[in-house]
Write an enzyme that holds these catalytic residues in place. Structure first.
Site, PDB file in Angstrom:
ATOM      1  CG  ASP A  37       6.958  -3.576  -9.932  1.00  0.00           C
ATOM      2  OD1 ASP A  37       7.314  -2.819 -10.692  1.00  0.00           O
ATOM      3  OD2 ASP A  37       5.647  -4.331  -9.560  1.00  0.00           O
ATOM      4  CG  ASP A  39       2.381   0.997 -10.020  1.00  0.00           C
ATOM      5  OD1 ASP A  39       1.758   1.396  -9.736  1.00  0.00           O
ATOM      6  OD2 ASP A  39       3.528   1.519 -10.519  1.00  0.00           O
TER       7      ASP A  39
HETATM    8 MG   LIG Z   1       4.028  -4.286 -10.999  1.00  0.00          MG
END
Ligand SMILES: [Mg+2]
Length: 283
Positions: A37, A39
């Protein structure tokens, strides 16, 4: 929040110890697939999505790892945004939680059906009217945000409403109205998902677990690793574990997850990637 299905308490593991374990997991397999991922995983959470930047050393660590493994970014962000952030790196980019994929050679493909454009247009107008009433509150980051801290991120194929900068006392009842607007626009092909200070309408078929399974199906010999921090990552963390690989939660609190192990923060993720690239380069 409700514990994800199959949730347990992930074991905290030091990055170098985990790197050795992941390198060993690849032994006897033909390849290693590492999906991450963006963020909260490769980038510390920022007050606004546009202010987020990769953790120090992350780009270099991804480049080093990509020399020894298939590396994919699986994010809720739009594809153009991801292409800017990871420019020049030989990575697979999966955008909008699994809606689209761009391979390292630049080839792009749709992974899920899109939302109804008419419903999206109606939603844009409804959100603009709804949030126009919020201007009495000033943004808290000094930018004097005219929307009282509400930020509508229009990804073209999905719409996210961020409320990290909205003062707690100003959240309701607007948050409820925003949720209703998103749910009304979902129709038969959309789904509303809640993340960290964000509500998002996106195509129902765009889901990180399905995206990771698609990537893994293209590399059936690979040992699969998923690294993520949020509830939208849980289906992919569960998929990695179900595929015989490892789900790595980025979290310092010890919350329940489908992941079997955890590291504290994006800096620890970078340390993990550096150590993993080094371990793989030693064979
Ligand atoms: Mg995230």
């Amino acid at each position: 929040m409700t514990a994800p299905e199959g949730a347990r308490t992930p074991a905290p593991v030091a990055p170098d110890v985990l790197a050795a374990r992941l390198a060993a997991g690849r032994t006897g397999r033909g390849a290693l697939l590492v999906a991450l991922d963006h963020d909260g995983t490769l980038s510390p959470i920022a007050p606004r999505p546009d202010l987020a930047t990769l953790a120090p050393g992350a780009a270099e660590a991804l480049a080093a790892l990509a020399g020894h493994a298939d590396v994919a970014i699986v994010s809720g962000r739009g594809l153009a945004d991801l292409e800017r952030r990871f420019a020049g790196l030989p990575l697979t980019l999966v955008s909008e939680h699994g809606l689209r994929r761009r391979d390292p050679d630049g080839t792009t493909a749709a992974l899920a059906p899109a939302l109804d454009p008419a419903l999206l247009d109606g939603l844009r107008a409804r959100l603009a009217a709804l949030l126009a009433d919020q201007r009495s509150t000033e943004g808290t980051d000094g930018t004097a945000d005219a929307s009282g801290g509400w930020l509508v991120e229009d990804k073209g194929v999905a719409v996210a409403v961020h409320h990290r900068l909205v003062p707690d006392e100003a959240l309701e009842p607007t948050l409820g109205a925003v949720r209703t607007a998103l749910e009304d626009a979902a129709g038969t092909t959309g789904r509303v998902q809640e993340g960290k200070a964000v509500l998002e309408l996106r195509p129902a078929g765009a889901e990180k677990g399905a995206a990771l399974r698609t990537l893994a199906a293209a590399r059936p010999d690979a040992f699969v690793v998923m690294v993520g921090d949020d509830r939208t990552d849980e289906p992919a963390l569960a998929a990695a574990e179900a595929l015989g690989g490892v789900g790595v939660l980025v979290d310092a609190t010890g919350r329940p997850s489908a992941a079997s192990v955890r590291v504290d923060d994006p800096a620890a993720v970078v340390a993990l990637l550096v150590a993993l690239a080094a371990a793989l380069s030693r064979g």
